[in-house]
Write a protein that holds these residues in place. Structure first.
Motif, PDB file in Angstrom:
ATOM      1  N   LYS A 242       0.789  -1.053  -0.212  1.00 12.32           N
ATOM      2  CA  LYS A 242      -0.083   0.127   0.441  1.00 12.32           C
ATOM      3  C   LYS A 242       1.289   1.322   0.209  1.00 12.32           C
ATOM      4  O   LYS A 242       0.727   2.483  -0.816  1.00 12.32           O
ATOM      5  CB  LYS A 242      -0.948  -0.820   1.389  1.00 12.32           C
ATOM      6  N   SER A 243       2.181   1.168   0.795  1.00 10.28           N
ATOM      7  CA  SER A 243       2.862   2.732   0.913  1.00 10.28           C
ATOM      8  C   SER A 243       3.454   2.158   0.164  1.00 10.28           C
ATOM      9  O   SER A 243       4.561   3.357   0.060  1.00 10.28           O
ATOM     10  CB  SER A 243       3.722   2.112   2.425  1.00 10.28           C
ATOM     11  N   GLN A 244       3.703   1.628  -1.463  1.00 11.39           N
ATOM     12  CA  GLN A 244       5.295   1.408  -1.913  1.00 11.39           C
ATOM     13  C   GLN A 244       6.094   1.305  -2.065  1.00 11.39           C
ATOM     14  O   GLN A 244       7.280   2.323  -1.883  1.00 11.39           O
ATOM     15  CB  GLN A 244       4.986   3.013  -3.267  1.00 11.39           C
ATOM     16  N   LYS A 545       4.216   6.236  -0.759  1.00 14.08           N
ATOM     17  CA  LYS A 545       3.022   6.693  -0.757  1.00 14.08           C
ATOM     18  C   LYS A 545       2.048   7.121   0.529  1.00 14.08           C
ATOM     19  O   LYS A 545       1.892   5.937   0.720  1.00 14.08           O
ATOM     20  CB  LYS A 545       2.060   5.599  -2.000  1.00 14.08           C
ATOM     21  N   GLY A 546       1.317   8.229   0.425  1.00 14.49           N
ATOM     22  CA  GLY A 546       0.163   8.474   1.565  1.00 14.49           C
ATOM     23  C   GLY A 546       1.521   8.886   2.489  1.00 14.49           C
ATOM     24  O   GLY A 546       2.322   9.380   2.438  1.00 14.49           O
ATOM     25  N   SER A 547       1.069   8.388   3.365  1.00 11.60           N
ATOM     26  CA  SER A 547       2.201   9.070   4.524  1.00 11.60           C
ATOM     27  C   SER A 547       3.403   7.845   5.407  1.00 11.60           C
ATOM     28  O   SER A 547       3.550   7.320   4.750  1.00 11.60           O
ATOM     29  CB  SER A 547       0.692   8.643   5.902  1.00 11.60           C
ATOM     30  N   PHE A 549       4.943   8.678   8.029  1.00 13.56           N
ATOM     31  CA  PHE A 549       5.642   9.189   9.792  1.00 13.56           C
ATOM     32  C   PHE A 549       4.543   7.616  10.804  1.00 13.56           C
ATOM     33  O   PHE A 549       3.552   6.548  10.135  1.00 13.56           O
ATOM     34  CB  PHE A 549       4.151   9.670  10.097  1.00 13.56           C
ATOM     35  N   GLY A 550       5.408   7.522  11.599  1.00 15.01           N
ATOM     36  CA  GLY A 550       5.468   5.740  11.692  1.00 15.01           C
ATOM     37  C   GLY A 550       4.264   6.115  13.035  1.00 15.01           C
ATOM     38  O   GLY A 550       3.839   4.786  12.144  1.00 15.01           O
ATOM     39  N   GLY A 551       3.258   7.095  13.255  1.00 10.58           N
ATOM     40  CA  GLY A 551       2.537   6.191  14.478  1.00 10.58           C
ATOM     41  C   GLY A 551       0.935   6.605  13.198  1.00 10.58           C
ATOM     42  O   GLY A 551       0.104   6.033  13.936  1.00 10.58           O
ATOM     43  N   GLN A 552       1.207   7.206  11.583  1.00  9.32           N
ATOM     44  CA  GLN A 552       0.421   6.801  11.117  1.00  9.32           C
ATOM     45  C   GLN A 552       0.281   5.465   9.613  1.00  9.32           C
ATOM     46  O   GLN A 552      -0.662   4.698   9.895  1.00  9.32           O
ATOM     47  CB  GLN A 552      -0.153   8.491   9.900  1.00  9.32           C
ATOM     48  N   ILE A 553       1.450   4.692  10.265  1.00  9.28           N
ATOM     49  CA  ILE A 553       1.492   3.620   8.894  1.00  9.28           C
ATOM     50  C   ILE A 553       1.631   2.693   9.746  1.00  9.28           C
ATOM     51  O   ILE A 553       1.699   1.459   9.832  1.00  9.28           O
ATOM     52  CB  ILE A 553       2.284   3.856   7.637  1.00  9.28           C
ATOM     53  N   CYS A 554       2.645   2.604  10.953  1.00 12.26           N
ATOM     54  CA  CYS A 554       2.757   1.282  11.758  1.00 12.26           C
ATOM     55  C   CYS A 554       2.450   1.340  12.909  1.00 12.26           C
ATOM     56  O   CYS A 554       1.994   0.267  13.714  1.00 12.26           O
ATOM     57  CB  CYS A 554       4.684   1.524  12.128  1.00 12.26           C
ATOM     58  N   GLY A 555       1.352   2.520  13.777  1.00  9.49           N
ATOM     59  CA  GLY A 555       0.555   2.440  14.826  1.00  9.49           C
ATOM     60  C   GLY A 555      -0.275   1.253  14.056  1.00  9.49           C
ATOM     61  O   GLY A 555      -1.065   0.493  15.098  1.00  9.49           O
TER      62      GLY A 555
END
Length: 601
Positions: A242-244, A545-547, A549-555
């Motif tokens: 999703k994040s490429q 692609k997209g965010s 930030f760790g909190g946004q995609i790893c949270g």
């Protein structure tokens, strides 16, 4: 007649032993009995790597000569028939069939279906040869000298699942990557040998044989839980796509035992079919990649400050928008007015400037503060082997404090200027969750020998890093990151459970150029925060692609994997209320900002 008699005496008396030895050499055949390779299972005994029946396809080249085969080009004819079935080069097969020996291997570890195809062809050619002889023809049979020997083939029933941990075996059946390589001696067992009389490439049943049986390899039981591994691997694979991103990893660890419950990499590979695997995906990136961790490393800085009694969670820290230190002007991830934070708030809002100010109190001078911080980073495991003894594992990068550059002495406290791998990062949080005691991570629970007896792995080493009081204080502070609305990890909340964690977003060093390019997003934490059982760590490299930030995609990955692990291990919520430590303090009325002087004023 005299010459004949003399020759007869020479053969039967003088040279008898030599001719007997030569006859025995041609009559008796020695073959290796391959040992069955041990299985690799998860902690519940579910097979992750196992061996199934297979065949080595062999041949007796002496039966492919024109005299024996009744065909002038028997090697070429046989090669043309066998090559498509064995997926081999016809020339290579023909060259093997021309060798001056009684035994060659054409292909190893072929499935029963492959041998059945060859066996059907042999029967057809044998029937044709018999019919040809009845018609006074030569009765050529170009496949008569092809045989099989029982063997085994390595298979991975779950495909890509845990491939980074397991590794793979090479064409010779030997471990060539991962645990298959590092545990090869235990898994491989000991080959046996059989010697028997032969005629025409076949064993003579009445001539007897000598056999040394093969000893099977040991079965290895891992600490991995297959279901948790699946959840972790599915979550990280989906987010990397999703994040490429270039790649990502998730570690799940039992905080009480140090056992690794999952170690997932994305993208991965299928060890059943290495021909389709990308070389960059065939290792175990969670142990082999090193990168700057960013803000997830701030918990070690806070541990040093608390342990050295330089501050408490309620200590006031005034955080300006910019801070000049050394040769740089430092800032936080966003522009802001002056923040009036507690030390707890510095961690909750992930302030780089606040962390620099706090760690500056570790010594009466900056060099002394550097040495104190370095000692804590080292005790947490940065720059040292994890203890897994995994092939190709990196120990990370942590320079001696005397070698820290002017900027490093201020960036290292907030996670830039040092490097670690994902397992090291997870171990830091497991240490805090385990009341300050670091337990060396483990991947192997034990082994089972041919006698069926289980031998547990040696107990892991335990080292106290920080006091129990400091560890519990940190756990309460990490709750603010997730629980407080001003925290950066709100997406990691799990209804009903107290969660402690930390976000991280760091500049990423591009391996191709050695320069900063892109970001590393991460999240680390444990639950339940007041009685920890499980640590989960996630990192994604170079999301484009997209965010980022760790909190946004790893949270969210942390939440998904942690929820699954808690349910799988049946960990109940504690039912207690969060600590609720304050993030800010009231600084009272502040003077109005003065206008910035303009040029010429």
């Amino acid at each position: 007649m005299l010459a004949f008699v003399v020759r007869l005496l020479q053969v039967q008396a003088v040279d008898a032993s030599a001719y007997s030895a030569e006859a025995s050499k041609n009559r008796y055949a020695n073959y290796t009995l391959a040992a069955e390779r041990g299985d690799i299972t998860d902690r519940k005994g579910v097979a992750l790597a196992t061996s199934v029946d297979a065949y080595d396809i062999t041949a007796d080249p002496s039966m492919f000569t024109p005299k024996e085969s009744k065909a002038p080009d028997a090697p070429e004819q046989a090669a043309a028939l066998l090559a498509p079935i064995l997926d081999k080069d016809p020339k290579d097969i023909a060259d093997r069939l021309r060798k001056n020996t009684r035994y060659v291997v054409l292909a190893r570890r072929q499935t029963p279906q492959v041998w059945n195809q060859i066996k059907d062809l042999k029967r057809v050619f044998a029937e044709k040869a018999q019919a040809d002889r009845r018609g006074n023809g030569p009765g050529a049979n170009v496949l008569a000298g092809v045989f099989q020997e029982p063997s085994s083939k390595r298979v991975y029933p779950n495909g890509t699942l845990a491939a980074g941990i397991l590794g793979y075996v090479n064409a010779e059946g030997k471990g060539a990557g991962g645990l298959e390589s590092s545990l090869d001696k235990k898994l491989a067992g000991t080959d046996g040998e059989i010697t028997y009389a032969q005629a025409g490439g076949r064993q003579v049943p009445t001539a007897g044989s000598r056999e040394k049986p093969a000893v099977p390899g040991e079965d290895i039981e891992l600490t991995i839980d297959r279901d948790i591994q699946w959840a972790a691997q599915s979550a990280i694979t989906e987010q990397v796509e999703k994040s490429q991103a270039d790649r990502g990893y998730v570690i799940v660890q039992d905080t009480r035992t140090g056992e690794v419950l999952a170690m997932a990499n994305a993208p991965g590979f299928d060890p059943n079919d290495l021909s389709k695997a990308r070389s960059t995906a065939m290792g175990n990136a969670a142990l082999q990649d090193v990168y700057e961790p960013g803000s997830t490393a701030k918990v070690m800085s806070m541990a040093a400050v608390l342990e050295e009694k330089k501050a408490t969670p309620l200590t006031h820290v005034t955080v300006p928008n910019r801070l000049h230190r050394g040769d740089r002007l430092f800032k936080d991830d966003i522009d802001h007015p002056t923040w009036y934070l507690t030390l707890n708030g510095v961690l909750a809002k992930s302030s780089n400037i606040g962390t620099i100010l706090a760690t500056g109190q570790l010594g009466s001078s900056q060099p002394e503060a550097n040495r104190v911080l370095h000692s804590y980073l080292s005790r947490f495991g940065v720059g040292r082997p994890t203890g897994l003894n995994y092939p190709g594992e990196s120990r990370g990068i942590l320079a001696e404090p005397e070698k820290w550059s002017t900027s490093q002495q201020y960036t290292i406290p907030f996670g830039q200027g040092l490097s670690l791998n994902a397992m090291q990062a997870a171990s830091v949080y497991s240490t805090i969750a385990n009341d300050g005691v670091r337990i060396t991570p483990t991947l192997v629970r034990g082994s089972k020998g041919p006698d069926g007896r289980f031998t547990p792995a040696p107990a892991p080493e335990k080292t106290r890093v920080i006091s129990e009081e400091t560890a519990r204080t940190l756990a309460a502070m990490l709750e603010s990151v997730v629980d407080d609305e001003e925290g950066t990890g709100t997406k990691a909340r799990i209804p009903g459970y107290r969660v402690g964690g930390k976000t991280g977003t760091s500049n990423r060093v591009d391996p191709a150029t050695g320069r900063y390019k892109g970001y590393t997003a991460s999240f680390a934490g444990f639950a339940p925060a007041d009685n920890p059982r499980i640590t989960v760590y996630c990192a994604i490299q170079n999301p484009t692609k997209g965010s980022y930030f760790g909190g946004q995609i790893c949270g969210p990955i942390y939440k998904k994997v942690m929820e699954f692990a808690l349910k799988t291990l049946q960990v109940a919520p504690t039912g207690t209320a969060p600590a609720g430590l304050p993030v800010t303090f009231d600084a009272g009325p502040q003077p109005a900002p003065q206008p910035t002087p303009q040029p010429g004023q």
